[in-house]
Design a protein around this motif. Structure first.
Motif, PDB file in Angstrom:
ATOM      1  N   HIS A 135       0.885  -1.203  -0.087  1.00 61.48           N
ATOM      2  CA  HIS A 135       0.085  -0.073  -0.050  1.00 61.48           C
ATOM      3  C   HIS A 135       0.878   1.169   0.039  1.00 61.48           C
ATOM      4  O   HIS A 135       1.622   1.734   0.906  1.00 61.48           O
ATOM      5  CB  HIS A 135      -0.894  -0.015   1.175  1.00 61.48           C
ATOM      6  N   PRO A 136       1.032   1.757  -1.036  1.00 61.69           N
ATOM      7  CA  PRO A 136       1.961   3.108  -0.963  1.00 61.69           C
ATOM      8  C   PRO A 136       1.488   4.084  -0.351  1.00 61.69           C
ATOM      9  O   PRO A 136       0.028   4.470  -0.196  1.00 61.69           O
ATOM     10  CB  PRO A 136       1.752   3.427  -2.695  1.00 61.69           C
ATOM     11  N   ALA A 137       2.229   4.803   0.214  1.00 62.60           N
ATOM     12  CA  ALA A 137       1.851   6.162   1.290  1.00 62.60           C
ATOM     13  C   ALA A 137       1.936   7.268   0.352  1.00 62.60           C
ATOM     14  O   ALA A 137       2.385   7.396  -0.794  1.00 62.60           O
ATOM     15  CB  ALA A 137       3.126   6.285   2.237  1.00 62.60           C
ATOM     16  N   ILE A 138       0.672   7.941   0.375  1.00 63.37           N
ATOM     17  CA  ILE A 138       0.342   9.293  -0.415  1.00 63.37           C
ATOM     18  C   ILE A 138       1.198  10.267   0.285  1.00 63.37           C
ATOM     19  O   ILE A 138       1.788  11.066  -0.649  1.00 63.37           O
ATOM     20  CB  ILE A 138      -1.058   9.615  -0.277  1.00 63.37           C
ATOM     21  N   PHE A 139       1.456  10.531   1.389  1.00 66.20           N
ATOM     22  CA  PHE A 139       2.401  11.534   2.102  1.00 66.20           C
ATOM     23  C   PHE A 139       2.577  10.932   3.425  1.00 66.20           C
ATOM     24  O   PHE A 139       1.966  10.471   4.106  1.00 66.20           O
ATOM     25  CB  PHE A 139       1.827  12.888   1.890  1.00 66.20           C
ATOM     26  N   ILE A 140       3.897  11.377   3.999  1.00 68.67           N
ATOM     27  CA  ILE A 140       4.287  10.841   5.078  1.00 68.67           C
ATOM     28  C   ILE A 140       5.088  11.895   6.014  1.00 68.67           C
ATOM     29  O   ILE A 140       5.567  12.790   5.369  1.00 68.67           O
ATOM     30  CB  ILE A 140       5.545   9.791   5.115  1.00 68.67           C
ATOM     31  N   GLY A 141       4.970  12.076   7.346  1.00 67.26           N
ATOM     32  CA  GLY A 141       5.477  12.990   8.087  1.00 67.26           C
ATOM     33  C   GLY A 141       5.006  14.600   7.760  1.00 67.26           C
ATOM     34  O   GLY A 141       5.565  15.638   8.205  1.00 67.26           O
ATOM     35  N   LYS A 142       3.621  14.625   7.311  1.00 70.60           N
ATOM     36  CA  LYS A 142       3.439  16.114   6.922  1.00 70.60           C
ATOM     37  C   LYS A 142       2.480  16.542   8.118  1.00 70.60           C
ATOM     38  O   LYS A 142       1.401  15.815   8.527  1.00 70.60           O
ATOM     39  CB  LYS A 142       2.338  16.037   5.661  1.00 70.60           C
ATOM     40  N   GLY A 143       2.831  17.606   8.650  1.00 77.83           N
ATOM     41  CA  GLY A 143       1.884  18.108   9.431  1.00 77.83           C
ATOM     42  C   GLY A 143       1.937  17.872  11.192  1.00 77.83           C
ATOM     43  O   GLY A 143       3.061  17.188  11.134  1.00 77.83           O
ATOM     44  N   TYR A 241      -2.134   6.342   3.652  1.00 82.30           N
ATOM     45  CA  TYR A 241      -2.087   5.233   2.685  1.00 82.30           C
ATOM     46  C   TYR A 241      -3.067   5.365   2.037  1.00 82.30           C
ATOM     47  O   TYR A 241      -4.126   5.739   2.229  1.00 82.30           O
ATOM     48  CB  TYR A 241      -1.988   3.987   3.329  1.00 82.30           C
ATOM     49  N   ASP A 242      -2.759   5.175   0.238  1.00 83.00           N
ATOM     50  CA  ASP A 242      -3.617   4.778  -0.419  1.00 83.00           C
ATOM     51  C   ASP A 242      -4.381   3.355  -0.257  1.00 83.00           C
ATOM     52  O   ASP A 242      -3.726   2.356  -0.126  1.00 83.00           O
ATOM     53  CB  ASP A 242      -3.052   4.696  -1.577  1.00 83.00           C
ATOM     54  N   GLY A 243      -5.825   3.358  -0.353  1.00 84.72           N
ATOM     55  CA  GLY A 243      -6.397   1.977   0.086  1.00 84.72           C
ATOM     56  C   GLY A 243      -6.722   1.657   1.465  1.00 84.72           C
ATOM     57  O   GLY A 243      -6.224   2.506   2.285  1.00 84.72           O
ATOM     58  N   ILE A 244      -7.418   0.489   1.652  1.00 83.89           N
ATOM     59  CA  ILE A 244      -8.016   0.114   2.955  1.00 83.89           C
ATOM     60  C   ILE A 244      -7.060  -0.643   3.391  1.00 83.89           C
ATOM     61  O   ILE A 244      -6.514  -1.887   2.990  1.00 83.89           O
ATOM     62  CB  ILE A 244      -9.172  -0.106   2.848  1.00 83.89           C
ATOM     63  N   ILE A 245      -6.478  -0.495   4.664  1.00 87.60           N
ATOM     64  CA  ILE A 245      -5.333  -1.586   5.376  1.00 87.60           C
ATOM     65  C   ILE A 245      -6.032  -1.903   6.517  1.00 87.60           C
ATOM     66  O   ILE A 245      -6.000  -1.255   7.676  1.00 87.60           O
ATOM     67  CB  ILE A 245      -4.061  -0.740   5.514  1.00 87.60           C
ATOM     68  N   LYS A 246      -6.921  -2.922   6.732  1.00 86.28           N
ATOM     69  CA  LYS A 246      -7.569  -3.513   7.727  1.00 86.28           C
ATOM     70  C   LYS A 246      -6.746  -3.863   8.772  1.00 86.28           C
ATOM     71  O   LYS A 246      -6.925  -3.633   9.952  1.00 86.28           O
ATOM     72  CB  LYS A 246      -8.584  -4.589   7.484  1.00 86.28           C
ATOM     73  N   GLU A 247      -5.456  -4.552   8.353  1.00 89.17           N
ATOM     74  CA  GLU A 247      -4.677  -5.191   9.456  1.00 89.17           C
ATOM     75  C   GLU A 247      -4.098  -3.854  10.333  1.00 89.17           C
ATOM     76  O   GLU A 247      -3.858  -4.193  11.438  1.00 89.17           O
ATOM     77  CB  GLU A 247      -3.429  -6.056   8.683  1.00 89.17           C
ATOM     78  N   LEU A 248      -3.832  -2.714   9.628  1.00 87.08           N
ATOM     79  CA  LEU A 248      -3.384  -1.762  10.353  1.00 87.08           C
ATOM     80  C   LEU A 248      -4.300  -1.258  11.681  1.00 87.08           C
ATOM     81  O   LEU A 248      -3.939  -1.164  12.790  1.00 87.08           O
ATOM     82  CB  LEU A 248      -2.920  -0.671   9.464  1.00 87.08           C
ATOM     83  N   ARG A 249      -5.830  -1.353  11.111  1.00 86.15           N
ATOM     84  CA  ARG A 249      -6.644  -1.051  12.126  1.00 86.15           C
ATOM     85  C   ARG A 249      -6.791  -2.168  13.337  1.00 86.15           C
ATOM     86  O   ARG A 249      -6.784  -1.973  14.493  1.00 86.15           O
ATOM     87  CB  ARG A 249      -7.957  -0.548  11.648  1.00 86.15           C
ATOM     88  N   ASN A 250      -6.851  -3.180  13.019  1.00 84.61           N
ATOM     89  CA  ASN A 250      -6.779  -4.274  13.956  1.00 84.61           C
ATOM     90  C   ASN A 250      -5.325  -4.432  14.815  1.00 84.61           C
ATOM     91  O   ASN A 250      -5.680  -4.715  16.163  1.00 84.61           O
ATOM     92  CB  ASN A 250      -6.598  -5.827  13.044  1.00 84.61           C
ATOM     93  N   TYR A 251      -4.502  -4.190  14.329  1.00 85.26           N
ATOM     94  CA  TYR A 251      -3.182  -4.061  15.218  1.00 85.26           C
ATOM     95  C   TYR A 251      -3.326  -3.030  16.063  1.00 85.26           C
ATOM     96  O   TYR A 251      -3.052  -3.057  17.244  1.00 85.26           O
ATOM     97  CB  TYR A 251      -1.902  -3.814  14.255  1.00 85.26           C
ATOM     98  N   HIS A 252      -3.928  -1.795  15.759  1.00 85.26           N
ATOM     99  CA  HIS A 252      -4.283  -0.598  16.741  1.00 85.26           C
ATOM    100  C   HIS A 252      -4.984  -1.132  17.995  1.00 85.26           C
ATOM    101  O   HIS A 252      -4.913  -0.704  18.978  1.00 85.26           O
ATOM    102  CB  HIS A 252      -4.689   0.547  15.745  1.00 85.26           C
ATOM    103  N   LEU A 253      -6.046  -1.561  17.364  1.00 83.21           N
ATOM    104  CA  LEU A 253      -7.133  -1.993  18.411  1.00 83.21           C
ATOM    105  C   LEU A 253      -6.392  -2.940  19.539  1.00 83.21           C
ATOM    106  O   LEU A 253      -6.898  -3.124  20.425  1.00 83.21           O
ATOM    107  CB  LEU A 253      -8.329  -2.795  17.777  1.00 83.21           C
ATOM    108  N   ALA A 254      -5.463  -3.804  18.958  1.00 77.03           N
ATOM    109  CA  ALA A 254      -4.910  -4.721  19.892  1.00 77.03           C
ATOM    110  C   ALA A 254      -4.207  -4.280  21.022  1.00 77.03           C
ATOM    111  O   ALA A 254      -3.760  -4.858  22.039  1.00 77.03           O
ATOM    112  CB  ALA A 254      -4.253  -5.873  19.012  1.00 77.03           C
ATOM    113  N   GLU A 255      -3.885  -2.918  20.887  1.00 74.21           N
ATOM    114  CA  GLU A 255      -2.844  -2.285  21.796  1.00 74.21           C
ATOM    115  C   GLU A 255      -3.525  -1.333  22.420  1.00 74.21           C
ATOM    116  O   GLU A 255      -4.446  -0.355  21.957  1.00 74.21           O
ATOM    117  CB  GLU A 255      -1.701  -1.698  21.163  1.00 74.21           C
TER     118      GLU A 255
END
Length: 549
Positions: A135-143, A241-255
């Motif tokens: 999943h390519p990042a559209i932009f990183i570290g902005k703001g 990120y461009d697109g839906i990354i369900k695993e990232l949401r799941n990882y966040h919920l686990a912590e």
């Protein structure tokens, strides 16, 4: 399954389901709006637990026509799903929720507790880098990150306040500026991204209050993102990120261990009396002292009304201020009295005339530089047609300025970082209120214009010209007949000064413009002339101001 929620339901009281003594309807409902059922299993329910007359409960037979009937209609199922997600979002962990539905169809949440499930963190952590590479990042570290978290959804770009009326549930709000009006949709949004803004602003406070993942001041969000685009907002690592990354949401919920502690929940209850913000919309009828529920509400109300009073300062109040000041000597015919309330002027003791170079007020100096720019102030006499002449004969001064002392008098209340400028040029009134400092979040310009010598049609054309110029330079503008109100805020010192340069040129350029507005085509014609003027005299480019301001 992490993408669905499980809902169980029976007729009557729920104890048999909790105790595992009864079969129940089972629904697997999508966690994403509009929360459609992905799998439905309607059980054959032969008995139900009901209250017994005289106290206690008893099992009774269910009517045959209800035994194979679904307990929850689709609309209640969706309302339950929405409520469940809101509760999970509040506690930031999966929840085991008990509910009831009364005879009127009202859903009542009985209790909620953490659902003690174990996720295979090692598998998630191990797979995550590989997943993110796809999943390519559209932009990183902005703001700046305002509220940490993961937001997943479709982009919805808000250009005007009216766009909030059609904001879709579950979308990610993207806007050029932050605004407290986002509170209107804060419960609907999966995340917020802005081009401009501060982590200490009102909207940031609201985002933290509702735990909405938020990144502000990216500078590029409205340029790189498009409405309808599916993205993943990672406000943990400041990545989009461009697109839906369900695993990232799941990882966040686990912590999230700290928010399960007693101390954290106790602090949350205390803070509700201190920091919760209820007064979010100054235009609302409820924006009143009687609606204050927390200390934050009181501070917000006092701040808003203080600014409002400053903006509405009238000539009488100016005249009664015992402060240093004098008349400003300019190269243009403007009778302007300056009143210094704090470091707005260089040393002027014993002098009644003030030169522009003696102005130490940052916003006032920027405005004057624009007002006196070469070619901005037209000193040639303007001819009136008969209709405009008759219109001027029937127009009177503003009542508050009708006394001889104030006729033709223009006033400016200034300090080092502040300027409140009230101008009466001919038959129109202009007010500019501005604050300029090193704190981007505090900087703003408020512009108000009304009136003219001609008929309402021509005055309205001039008003539209002003609105078009200001809107093109990122001001939020309202137009009502010949009244123009415009605002801009939260820009850097240099950018807000350039806007004040532009406002100064605009005030001078439009001084007698209503007389020239003989048809609608003149609006764009004079807008082009104004663009050429500021490009040549101030070395400013309207497109540059708009894109980089």
């Amino acid at each position: 399954e992490r993408d669905v929620m499980l809902i169980s339901c029976v007729w009557g009281l729920g104890a048999p389901v909790v105790e595992g003594r009864a079969v129940a309807d089972q629904y697997q409902v999508s966690r994403r709006f509009p929360y459609n059922p992905e799998k439905t299993d309607i059980a054959c329910k032969t008995e139900t637990l009901v209250p017994r007359s005289g106290g206690g409960t008893e099992m009774v037979s269910i009517a045959p026509n209800l035994q194979a009937t679904a307990c929850l209609p689709p609309n209640q199922l969706k309302r339950l799903a929405e409520a469940g997600l809101m509760i999970e979002k509040h506690f930031k962990t999966p929840q085991d929720i008990e509910f009831a539905v009364d005879s009127a169809g009202k859903i009542i949440i009985l209790q909620a507790r953490s659902l003690m499930v174990q996720f295979n963190r090692s598998r998630i952590v191990g797979d995550l880098p590989a997943i993110l590479r796809d999943h390519p990042a559209i932009f990183i570290g902005k703001g700046s990150i305002v509220q940490r978290g993961i937001g997943i959804g479709r982009v919805f770009i808000v250009y005007r306040d009216e766009d909030l009326d059609v904001f879709p549930r579950g979308a990610i709000l993207v806007s050029k500026y932050t605004s407290p009006r986002f509170a209107k949709v804060i419960r609907k949004t999966a995340g917020i991204i802005t081009d401009v803004g501060s982590a200490t602003g009102h909207m940031a406070t609201i985002a933290r209050e509702f735990r909405v993942p938020t990144i502000v001041n990216t500078g590029v969000a409205t340029t790189l993102l498009r409405s309808g685009q599916e993205i993943t907002l990672d406000a943990e690592e400041n990545k989009i990120y461009d697109g839906i990354i369900k695993e990232l949401r799941n990882y966040h919920l686990a912590e999230d261990p700290i928010e399960e502690t007693y101390e954290y929940r106790l602090l949350r209850r205390v803070l509700k009396k201190i920091s919760r913000l209820n007064l979010v919309d100054p235009a609302s009828r409820d924006f009143a002292p009687s609606s204050c529920r927390t200390f934050h509400d009181i501070i917000r109300f006092v701040h808003e009304k203080t600014v409002e009073e400053l903006i509405n300062l009238n000539y009488d109040r100016h005249a009664n201020i015992n402060a240093n000041g004098g008349k400003l000597k300019l190269s243009v015919p403007l009778n302007l009295l300056l009143i210094d309330v704090g470091e707005g002027l260089a040393e002027t003791t014993g002098r009644k005339t003030i030169l522009p170079e003696q102005i130490a007020s940052i916003p006032m100096r920027a405005f004057i530089d624009g007002l006196t720019a070469p070619g901005a102030w037209n000193t040639e006499p303007t001819s009136l047609d008969f209709g405009s002449f008759m219109s001027s004969m029937t127009r009177t001064f503003f009542p508050g300025l009708a006394t001889p002392r104030y006729i033709g008098q223009n006033l400016a209340l200034i300090s080092k970082s502040y300027a409140h400028i009230s101008l009466r040029l001919g038959y129109h009134f202009n007010m500019i209120d501005a604050f300029v400092s090193d704190d981007d979040n505090s900087n703003y310009i408020y512009f108000r214009f009304m009136g003219g010598v001609t008929d309402m049609t021509k005055r309205s054309r001039r008003a539209q010209f002003l609105a078009d110029v200001l809107a093109k330079n990122d001001f939020r503008v309202e137009v009502h007949g010949d009244l123009v109100v415009a605002r801009i805020k939260k820009l850097s010192m240099e950018r807000i000064k350039r806007r004040l340069n532009l406002v100064g040129v605009l005030v001078a350029f439009s001084r007698q413009l209503d007389v020239q507005m003989v048809n609608d085509q003149q609006i764009s014609l004079y807008a082009d002339q104004f663009n050429e003027l500021i490009t040549s005299t101030l070395n400013l480019n309207m497109q540059e101001l708009s894109h980089h301001g």
